[in-house]
Design a protein around this motif. Sequence first.
Motif, PDB file in Angstrom:
ATOM      1  N   GLU A  29     -44.407 -70.551 -20.526  1.00 39.72           N
ATOM      2  CA  GLU A  29     -44.315 -69.393 -21.415  1.00 39.72           C
ATOM      3  C   GLU A  29     -45.410 -69.439 -22.472  1.00 39.72           C
ATOM      4  OE1 GLU A  29     -42.579 -66.687 -21.511  1.00 39.72           O
ATOM      5  OE2 GLU A  29     -41.067 -67.070 -19.948  1.00 39.72           O
ATOM      6  N   ASN A  78     -36.993 -70.863 -18.289  1.00 40.86           N
ATOM      7  CA  ASN A  78     -37.987 -69.832 -17.972  1.00 40.86           C
ATOM      8  C   ASN A  78     -39.301 -70.369 -17.428  1.00 40.86           C
ATOM      9  OD1 ASN A  78     -36.763 -67.158 -19.114  1.00 40.86           O
ATOM     10  ND2 ASN A  78     -36.357 -68.726 -20.663  1.00 40.86           N
ATOM     11  N   THR A 111     -50.237 -71.657 -23.545  1.00 37.26           N
ATOM     12  CA  THR A 111     -48.998 -71.631 -22.772  1.00 37.26           C
ATOM     13  C   THR A 111     -48.396 -73.029 -22.760  1.00 37.26           C
ATOM     14  OG1 THR A 111     -49.866 -69.874 -21.366  1.00 37.26           O
ATOM     15  CG2 THR A 111     -48.032 -71.130 -20.482  1.00 37.26           C
ATOM     16  N   ASP A 154     -46.492 -67.007 -28.116  1.00 33.41           N
ATOM     17  CA  ASP A 154     -45.931 -65.819 -28.756  1.00 33.41           C
ATOM     18  C   ASP A 154     -44.571 -65.460 -28.165  1.00 33.41           C
ATOM     19  OD1 ASP A 154     -48.132 -65.670 -30.367  1.00 33.41           O
ATOM     20  OD2 ASP A 154     -49.135 -64.102 -29.222  1.00 33.41           O
ATOM     21  N   SER A 155     -44.433 -65.627 -26.857  1.00 39.04           N
ATOM     22  CA  SER A 155     -43.158 -65.316 -26.204  1.00 39.04           C
ATOM     23  C   SER A 155     -42.067 -66.297 -26.634  1.00 39.04           C
ATOM     24  CB  SER A 155     -43.322 -65.355 -24.680  1.00 39.04           C
ATOM     25  OG  SER A 155     -44.244 -64.393 -24.246  1.00 39.04           O
ATOM     26  N   LEU A 180     -40.958 -65.315 -30.065  1.00 42.68           N
ATOM     27  CA  LEU A 180     -40.173 -64.079 -30.046  1.00 42.68           C
ATOM     28  C   LEU A 180     -38.772 -64.322 -29.507  1.00 42.68           C
ATOM     29  CD1 LEU A 180     -40.135 -60.997 -30.440  1.00 42.68           C
ATOM     30  CD2 LEU A 180     -40.959 -60.779 -28.079  1.00 42.68           C
ATOM     31  N   GLU A 181     -38.685 -64.983 -28.353  1.00 43.41           N
ATOM     32  CA  GLU A 181     -37.397 -65.177 -27.697  1.00 43.41           C
ATOM     33  C   GLU A 181     -36.494 -66.159 -28.443  1.00 43.41           C
ATOM     34  OE1 GLU A 181     -36.281 -63.388 -25.220  1.00 43.41           O
ATOM     35  OE2 GLU A 181     -38.164 -62.268 -25.144  1.00 43.41           O
TER      36      GLU A 181
END
Length: 366
Positions: free
Chosen positions: A326, A323, A362, A329-330, A333-334
């Motif tokens: 990122e 990805n 990030t 938090d992402s 979550l993922e």
Amino acid sequence: MSDQDLFYLLALMKVEGVGDIIAKKLITNCGSAESIFKTGLNKIAAIDGIGSALVNNLKDKSIFEKADKELKFIQSNNIQVSYFQDDIYPERLKHCIDSPVLIFTAGNIDLKNRKTISIVGTRQITSYGIEFCRKFIEDLVPLDPVIISGFAYGVDIMAHQLAMEYNLQTVGVLAHGLNQIYPKNHKKYMAKMEENGGFITEFWSTSQPDRENFVRRNRIVAGISEATIVIESADKGGSLITANLANDYNRDVFAVPGRVTDKYSQGCNDLIKTQKANVLTSAADLVYVLNWDLEKKSKAVQKQLFVELEPDEQMVYDFLIKNGKELLDSIALECNLPIFKISGILLNMELKGVIRPLPGKTFEAI
């Protein structure tokens, strides 16, 4: 700063009723310490907040004898002096309203553009505190932070010793003049500390390690750093005063949680409970909150070939490869991982050199 400028600054600080805040106000209004003594007393009295008693104290000639004696001590012992308006004065300390007008230093201290943290706590450090302190400082080595403490028994000296062990700069803030050391048992650490770090104090050679001086010392410990870390503390103590001062200066505070039944975890638990401190369970928590970047330091660990990753680390790495950049938090979550756990995973991956942090919390794979 010339010897003449220093002489008048020393004299000003010996005027009864003149503290750091009043001294700065007088200097701002008159232009310099020397000008204060050459300005008409009526003009001095007209300055807001300056009373007649203080004006009369400016007439005391004995302050010049004291200033001359201290100046000679400074010159003969090669003591470095920093004035609050100088470039060499610690930048973060400048922003504290009650910071010392003058600080005296010994050793090889370099705080300019450095990551700086203060580590404080009980003088009765436990095995739990020692173990945490060692792992915490060891994990921060790639960031090359400066470790500040008060050179006292317990947590203070442990932080200094570990910093020296890992070749980090460490600075002891003293509650007395540079003509002595307290506690005397710690004299054996002085030479090594001065090789890479040293000592800071606002106190003259005539000052003794009196109780009230330690409270004054604590404001420097709190104000000079980006963050204050409380390793262990009972429900009362100097480290809690330092933590409160750091909060007053709008600095980050961290506390190591412990069992509710442990005497020397009560202060830390209370700081966390009252939201006066962030929970500190590992170096990752500090790195996350302060948004420190491992990549920018020369000591940062470079990417290794064939790095072995733990299963969770491999999952995060695969996600970032797929990805790109990122948000933290992402990622959490993922990858279905809690924030407190992902912070530690990301720090370990940075240390292994397989990811790097970017602005705004990030991350990306390298």
